[in-house]
Design a protein around this motif. Structure first.
Motif, mmCIF file in Angstrom:
data_model
loop_
_atom_site.group_PDB
_atom_site.id
_atom_site.type_symbol
_atom_site.label_atom_id
_atom_site.label_comp_id
_atom_site.label_asym_id
_atom_site.label_seq_id
_atom_site.Cartn_x
_atom_site.Cartn_y
_atom_site.Cartn_z
ATOM 1 N N PRO A 285 7.552 0.375 -20.181
ATOM 2 C CA PRO A 285 7.244 -0.921 -19.566
ATOM 3 C C PRO A 285 7.286 -0.822 -18.036
ATOM 4 O O PRO A 285 8.197 -0.205 -17.489
ATOM 5 N N PRO A 286 6.299 -1.394 -17.372
ATOM 6 C CA PRO A 286 6.311 -1.346 -15.909
ATOM 7 C C PRO A 286 7.353 -2.310 -15.344
ATOM 8 O O PRO A 286 7.843 -3.176 -16.066
ATOM 9 N N PRO A 287 7.716 -2.175 -14.069
ATOM 10 C CA PRO A 287 8.794 -3.000 -13.504
ATOM 11 C C PRO A 287 8.474 -4.491 -13.536
ATOM 12 O O PRO A 287 7.398 -4.909 -13.157
ATOM 13 N N VAL B 42 1.493 -2.794 -7.112
ATOM 14 C CA VAL B 42 2.463 -3.870 -7.246
ATOM 15 C C VAL B 42 3.756 -3.231 -7.721
ATOM 16 O O VAL B 42 3.745 -2.358 -8.589
ATOM 17 N N ASN B 43 4.852 -3.647 -7.089
ATOM 18 C CA ASN B 43 6.175 -3.102 -7.402
ATOM 19 C C ASN B 43 6.180 -1.578 -7.348
ATOM 20 O O ASN B 43 6.772 -0.925 -8.198
ATOM 21 N N ASN B 44 5.455 -1.054 -6.368
ATOM 22 C CA ASN B 44 5.511 0.396 -6.133
ATOM 23 C C ASN B 44 4.734 1.208 -7.171
ATOM 24 O O ASN B 44 4.832 2.422 -7.206
ATOM 25 N N VAL B 45 3.992 0.517 -8.054
ATOM 26 C CA VAL B 45 3.211 1.214 -9.076
ATOM 27 C C VAL B 45 1.731 0.862 -8.920
ATOM 28 O O VAL B 45 1.360 -0.307 -8.906
ATOM 29 N N SER B 46 0.916 1.874 -8.810
ATOM 30 C CA SER B 46 -0.520 1.687 -8.668
ATOM 31 C C SER B 46 -1.172 1.827 -10.046
ATOM 32 O O SER B 46 -0.788 2.678 -10.845
ATOM 33 N N GLY C 297 4.615 6.054 -3.752
ATOM 34 C CA GLY C 297 4.694 5.249 -4.964
ATOM 35 C C GLY C 297 4.221 6.090 -6.129
ATOM 36 O O GLY C 297 3.937 7.284 -5.979
ATOM 37 N N THR C 298 4.118 5.458 -7.297
ATOM 38 C CA THR C 298 3.622 6.184 -8.463
ATOM 39 C C THR C 298 2.381 5.470 -9.004
ATOM 40 O O THR C 298 2.095 4.345 -8.620
ATOM 41 N N ALA C 299 1.681 6.138 -9.896
ATOM 42 C CA ALA C 299 0.536 5.509 -10.558
ATOM 43 C C ALA C 299 0.813 5.507 -12.048
ATOM 44 O O ALA C 299 1.460 6.419 -12.567
ATOM 45 N N SER C 300 0.313 4.469 -12.721
ATOM 46 C CA SER C 300 0.594 4.359 -14.149
ATOM 47 C C SER C 300 -0.457 3.498 -14.837
ATOM 48 O O SER C 300 -1.094 2.646 -14.223
ATOM 49 N N SER C 301 -0.588 3.737 -16.142
ATOM 50 C CA SER C 301 -1.483 2.912 -16.948
ATOM 51 C C SER C 301 -0.676 1.958 -17.835
ATOM 52 O O SER C 301 -1.212 1.369 -18.762
ATOM 53 N N ALA C 302 0.618 1.812 -17.533
ATOM 54 C CA ALA C 302 1.482 0.941 -18.354
ATOM 55 C C ALA C 302 1.051 -0.518 -18.240
ATOM 56 O O ALA C 302 0.446 -0.914 -17.251
ATOM 57 N N ILE C 303 1.375 -1.301 -19.279
ATOM 58 C CA ILE C 303 0.964 -2.708 -19.290
ATOM 59 C C ILE C 303 2.152 -3.632 -19.548
ATOM 60 O O ILE C 303 3.205 -3.197 -20.008
ATOM 61 N N TYR C 304 1.941 -4.911 -19.251
ATOM 62 C CA TYR C 304 2.947 -5.942 -19.505
ATOM 63 C C TYR C 304 2.635 -6.578 -20.850
ATOM 64 O O TYR C 304 1.567 -7.151 -21.033
ATOM 65 N N ARG C 305 3.573 -6.466 -21.797
ATOM 66 C CA ARG C 305 3.396 -7.091 -23.106
ATOM 67 C C ARG C 305 4.082 -8.451 -23.069
ATOM 68 O O ARG C 305 5.275 -8.538 -22.789
ATOM 69 N N LEU C 306 3.308 -9.486 -23.334
ATOM 70 C CA LEU C 306 3.831 -10.851 -23.272
ATOM 71 C C LEU C 306 4.008 -11.375 -24.686
ATOM 72 O O LEU C 306 3.150 -11.135 -25.553
ATOM 73 N N SER C 307 5.113 -12.084 -24.927
ATOM 74 C CA SER C 307 5.308 -12.696 -26.256
ATOM 75 C C SER C 307 4.226 -13.742 -26.449
ATOM 76 O O SER C 307 3.972 -14.542 -25.542
ATOM 77 N N PHE C 308 3.648 -13.746 -27.644
ATOM 78 C CA PHE C 308 2.535 -14.662 -27.869
ATOM 79 C C PHE C 308 2.969 -16.109 -27.647
ATOM 80 O O PHE C 308 4.012 -16.549 -28.128
ATOM 81 N N ASN C 309 2.150 -16.819 -26.890
ATOM 82 C CA ASN C 309 2.344 -18.253 -26.599
ATOM 83 C C ASN C 309 3.570 -18.526 -25.733
ATOM 84 O O ASN C 309 4.020 -19.661 -25.639
ATOM 85 N N SER C 310 4.138 -17.477 -25.114
ATOM 86 C CA SER C 310 5.242 -17.728 -24.196
ATOM 87 C C SER C 310 4.683 -18.257 -22.873
ATOM 88 O O SER C 310 3.499 -18.108 -22.588
ATOM 89 N N THR C 311 5.535 -18.884 -22.101
ATOM 90 C CA THR C 311 5.151 -19.402 -20.788
ATOM 91 C C THR C 311 5.636 -18.407 -19.735
ATOM 92 O O THR C 311 6.813 -18.061 -19.704
ATOM 93 N N GLN D 114 0.879 -1.169 0.000
ATOM 94 C CA GLN D 114 0.000 0.000 0.000
ATOM 95 C C GLN D 114 0.910 1.212 0.000
ATOM 96 O O GLN D 114 1.826 1.296 0.808
ATOM 97 N N ASN D 115 0.652 2.144 -0.913
ATOM 98 C CA ASN D 115 1.514 3.309 -1.060
ATOM 99 C C ASN D 115 0.717 4.590 -0.958
ATOM 100 O O ASN D 115 -0.512 4.568 -0.923
ATOM 101 N N LEU D 116 1.471 5.679 -0.949
ATOM 102 C CA LEU D 116 0.840 6.994 -1.079
ATOM 103 C C LEU D 116 1.239 7.548 -2.436
ATOM 104 O O LEU D 116 2.426 7.561 -2.782
ATOM 105 N N VAL D 117 0.243 7.931 -3.200
ATOM 106 C CA VAL D 117 0.523 8.524 -4.509
ATOM 107 C C VAL D 117 -0.061 9.932 -4.477
ATOM 108 O O VAL D 117 -1.279 10.090 -4.387
ATOM 109 N N ASN D 118 0.817 10.913 -4.482
ATOM 110 C CA ASN D 118 0.397 12.316 -4.318
ATOM 111 C C ASN D 118 -0.496 12.486 -3.091
ATOM 112 O O ASN D 118 -1.453 13.247 -3.108
#
Ligand SMILES: *[C@@H]1O[C@H](CO)[C@@H](O)[C@H](O)[C@H]1NC(C)=O
Ligand SMILES: *[C@@H]1O[C@H](CO)[C@@H](O)[C@H](O)[C@H]1NC(C)=O
Ligand SMILES: *[C@@H]1O[C@H](CO)[C@@H](O)[C@H](O)[C@H]1NC(C)=O
Ligand SMILES: *[C@@H]1O[C@H](CO)[C@@H](O)[C@H](O)[C@H]1NC(C)=O
Ligand SMILES: *[C@@H]1O[C@H](CO)[C@@H](O)[C@H](O)[C@H]1NC(C)=O
Ligand SMILES: *[C@@H]1O[C@H](CO)[C@@H](O)[C@H](O)[C@H]1NC(C)=O
Ligand SMILES: *[C@@H]1O[C@H](CO)[C@@H](O)[C@H](O)[C@H]1NC(C)=O
Ligand SMILES: *[C@@H]1O[C@H](CO)[C@@H](O)[C@H](O)[C@H]1NC(C)=O
Ligand SMILES: *[C@@H]1O[C@H](CO)[C@@H](O)[C@H](O)[C@H]1NC(C)=O
Ligand SMILES: *[C@@H]1O[C@H](CO)[C@@H](O)[C@H](O)[C@H]1NC(C)=O
Ligand SMILES: *[C@@H]1O[C@H](CO)[C@@H](O)[C@H](O)[C@H]1NC(C)=O
Ligand SMILES: [Cu+2]
Length: 566
Positions: free
Chosen positions: A414-416, A386-390, A435-449, A375-379
């Motif tokens: 890319p987020p952490p 998660v990982n300091n990013v909300s 912490g910070t807030a962001s709308s960044a996403i995790y891009r996964l290689s297709f069909n990767s594990t 749980q963080n404080l953002v502004n």
């Protein structure tokens, strides 16, 4: 006599419905969503109903049927979207129903058509996925019957949703959560079993209030839920939880339960007296009506993990032909001690794939992502991260911006991928909680594990424990490779992973001061939320989005794009 007859007819009717399931392939539903005054726990408030009901109608289907829901939003001044919880939406990622991720919201007065295939048998759910609407009452069950025989047998099949219930509106709650000073939602007022609870209206006495005008314990609407059983018969109970906050235990006085299904996957059977269940999970248990048939029994649900301020939820297990309203002669059994994590961890560890239905995971993964929950404080605002990013939802749903390369629509950094746990003390909160807030996403290689490790920690200065978070993944099931206490050791702990018969699930708890390891195949083109299923936690930013295989998607349906300028 009338009651008995009714119960019997009800049993017959349910059997008929089961038989009818075999033929049809497309199942069409017309739903109208609106606000109505209801008293699920005797306290009258505005709730969101589907065709006048909360919980809404149950969807009964057969494996590989197509479900078509024509949804009319009659909320007048409020948007809506409905999520089909546990349905992977292979080939139809735009009908996942997650506002801001896979679609624009459905505006008041609009009708939106969801169309998707239920490609696996099992117990699933649906619920609102817009703001905090789920806890206003918009939820229900999906039951998909199998084509092949199941590894167990039973005589009757019932769905029971457990829920917790607040008297404050979701708007008031959301406002408090996004204010400085922060205003927590506090504990729920009641626990509901299949939409019914009982609040103690006497607690509301005040000279100037006519309490009975809005809280009336004699309303039939809030009489306890009755589960009628026939002596000697075996019942499959599909127990699921859609709580806003609470982790629950569920038990039936005098009856053990054999767990046979979890989140749509068959489990190597094991017996429990208490079933621990977290928001977003579904289980099937078998019970045999083999106790003294001359009386009724309690079915109860209790809060665990948080100091319980909410009274237990009570329902009646009614042995036919006893009067279903007759209260059991005994006191309801007490729940397990709320702060005892060990039996809950034990249950998590006991859930393994059924020996005849085991799909082993790929032996190695292509990528490990570590998520530290804090749980963080953002502004100055209190947020979960998660990982300091909300997480902040963007205005344009990811599926649309990804498909159309709208790079301005969300944060492209890319987020952490992890967090340095070596230097992080999970038993204390850091001095600097920003912490910070962001709308960044995790891009996964297709069909990767992909491996995900969720790490829990102490969350604020007042919390004596760290909190259980049930994490839920859209669009996939994951293998549950392991749970551990304390800090995850990236070198030692993976050696203890269960790669032989791990259960596949879509929702999994992360226990206090512990970690949970998951593996999944990024094989479903689309954009998928992965988030804590506690309503206020996700609202406060406890989630991420994964995207994979977007280039493989055909044209998006225009119906999901109502909020995007043309
Ligand atoms: C249902 O569809 C899935 C995916 O296409 C397939 O693997 C499965 O065999 C089908 N089930 C039946 C009973 O046809
Ligand atoms: C599991 O499969 C074996 C071999 O096909 C069969 O003998 C056994 O009855 C099955 N068990 C269950 C519980 O279905
Ligand atoms: C309901 O609340 C009243 C007032 O606080 C209390 O006296 C009574 O014992 C409560 N009843 C139950 C069943 O808990
Ligand atoms: C209180 O409300 C009940 C139910 O609405 C009504 O029947 C009753 O007349 C009211 N009593 C007073 C004193 O207003
Ligand atoms: C339930 O299981 C417990 C522990 O295995 C056992 O002691 C008890 O007798 C069982 N109760 C019933 C009603 O079968
Ligand atoms: C948990 O499981 C362990 C190992 O199987 C066992 O020794 C212990 O008694 C269990 N504890 C509880 C509370 O069930
Ligand atoms: C945390 O952020 C606030 C602004 O929200 C700022 O005033 C404060 O100095 C920051 N604290 C640290 C340790 O950086
Ligand atoms: C993590 O932190 C520890 C202790 O502060 C440090 O020795 C180590 O180099 C860090 N690891 C990474 C990958 O940054
Ligand atoms: C989290 O982010 C904030 C703001 O960028 C920073 O001040 C803080 O040191 C970070 N905390 C940790 C534990 O990395
Ligand atoms: C994904 O990878 C698996 C092997 O890991 C392979 O069997 C499968 O065909 C692949 N699927 C696609 C759609 O490429
Ligand atoms: C901790 O408790 C104090 C006193 O009740 C309260 O003022 C403060 O806001 C609480 N802090 C958090 C993070 O809950
Ligand atoms: Cu959470």
């Amino acid at each position: 006599m009338m009651l008995k007859l009714f119960t019997l007819l009800n049993l017959i009717f349910i059997s008929l419905v089961n038989v009818q399931l075999v033929e049809a392939k497309i199942r069409r539903y017309k739903w109208e969503v609106k606000y109505e005054y209801k008293s699920p726990d005797c306290f009258r408030k505005l709730v969101i109903t589907v065709n006048g009901r909360t919980p809404g109608p149950t969807i009964l289907a057969k494996e590989n049927d197509t479900i078509v829901v024509e949804l009319k939003n009659s909320l007048l001044t409020e948007n809506v979207a409905i999520y089909w919880h546990g349905i992977r939406q292979k080939g139809t990622p735009w009908f996942d129903g997650t506002e801001g991720v896979t679609q624009c919201p459905i505006l008041p007065g609009e009708t939106f058509i969801y169309r998707f295939v239920v490609d696996r048998p099992g117990t699933y759910l649906y619920h609102a996925h817009y703001g905090m609407q789920r806890e206003a009452g918009l939820y229900g069950s999906i039951r998909v019957a199998p084509e092949k025989p199941e590894p167990f047998s039973y005589d009757y099949d019932r769905s029971i949703i457990l829920n917790d219930w607040y008297h404050k509106s979701t708007h008031e709650q959301a406002t408090g959560l996004s204010s400085i000073p922060f205003q927590w939602v506090e504990e729920p007022q009641s626990l509901l079993i299949q939409g019914k609870g009982k609040f103690n209206c006497s607690q509301l006495t005040a000279p100037s209030l006519n309490v009975s005008s809005f809280c009336d314990a004699s309303k039939p609407e809030c009489s306890p839920y009755v589960l009628t059983v026939v002596p000697g018969k075996t019942f499959r109970l599909r127990i699921s939880s859609l709580t806003a906050l609470s982790a629950l235990s569920f038990q039936i006085e005098g009856h053990n339960m054999t767990v046979v299904e979890a989140d749509g996957h068959y489990v190597e059977p094991f017996v429990v007296q208490n079933l621990f269940i977290y928001s977003g999970e579904t289980y099937s248990v078998l019970i045999k009506a083999d106790q003294d048939p001359s009386r009724n029994y309690w079915a109860t649900t209790n809060v665990v993990n948080r100091p319980p301020k909410t009274p237990p939820g009570l329902a009646i297990l009614n042995y036919y032909p006893n009067n279903p309203k007759r209260l059991p002669p005994t006191a309801p059994p007490p729940g397990p001690y709320w702060d005892d994590v060990q039996p809950r961890l034990n249950q998590s560890l006991a859930i393994k794939a059924h020996q005849n239905f085991t799909t082993p995971p790929p032996p190695i993964s292509d990528r490990l992502i570590l998520f530290l929950n804090t749980q963080n404080l953002v502004n100055g605002y209190r947020r979960w991260s998660v990982n300091n990013v909300s997480f902040n939802l963007p205005n344009i749903p990811y599926l649309i911006s990804l498909k159309n390369d709208l790079t301005q629509a969300f944060d492209q950094t890319p987020p952490p991928n992890g967090f340095n746990l070596t230097s992080y003390d999970i038993y204390n909160i850091p001095e600097n909680r920003n912490g910070t807030a962001s709308s960044a996403i995790y891009r996964l290689s297709f069909n990767s594990t992909v491996d995900i490790v969720l790490q829990n920690a102490k969350y604020n200065e007042n919390g004596s424990t760290s909190e259980t978070h049930p994490w839920h993944l859209h669009g996939h099931d994951f293998w549950v490779l392991g749970y551990g206490e304390g800090k995850f050791d990236m070198y030692k702990d993976p050696r203890k992973y269960n790669l032989v018969n791990p259960i596949m699930k879509n929702t999994v708890p992360v226990h206090p001061y512990g970690w949970t390891a998951l593996r999944f195949q990024a094989d479903n083109p689309g954009a998928w939320a992965f988030h804590c299923h506690i309503e206020s936690h996700f609202y406060m930013g406890m989630g991420v989005v994964f995207a994979e295989g977007i280039e493989r998607l055909g044209k998006l349906p225009s119906s999901i794009m109502g909020c995007v300028g043309h």
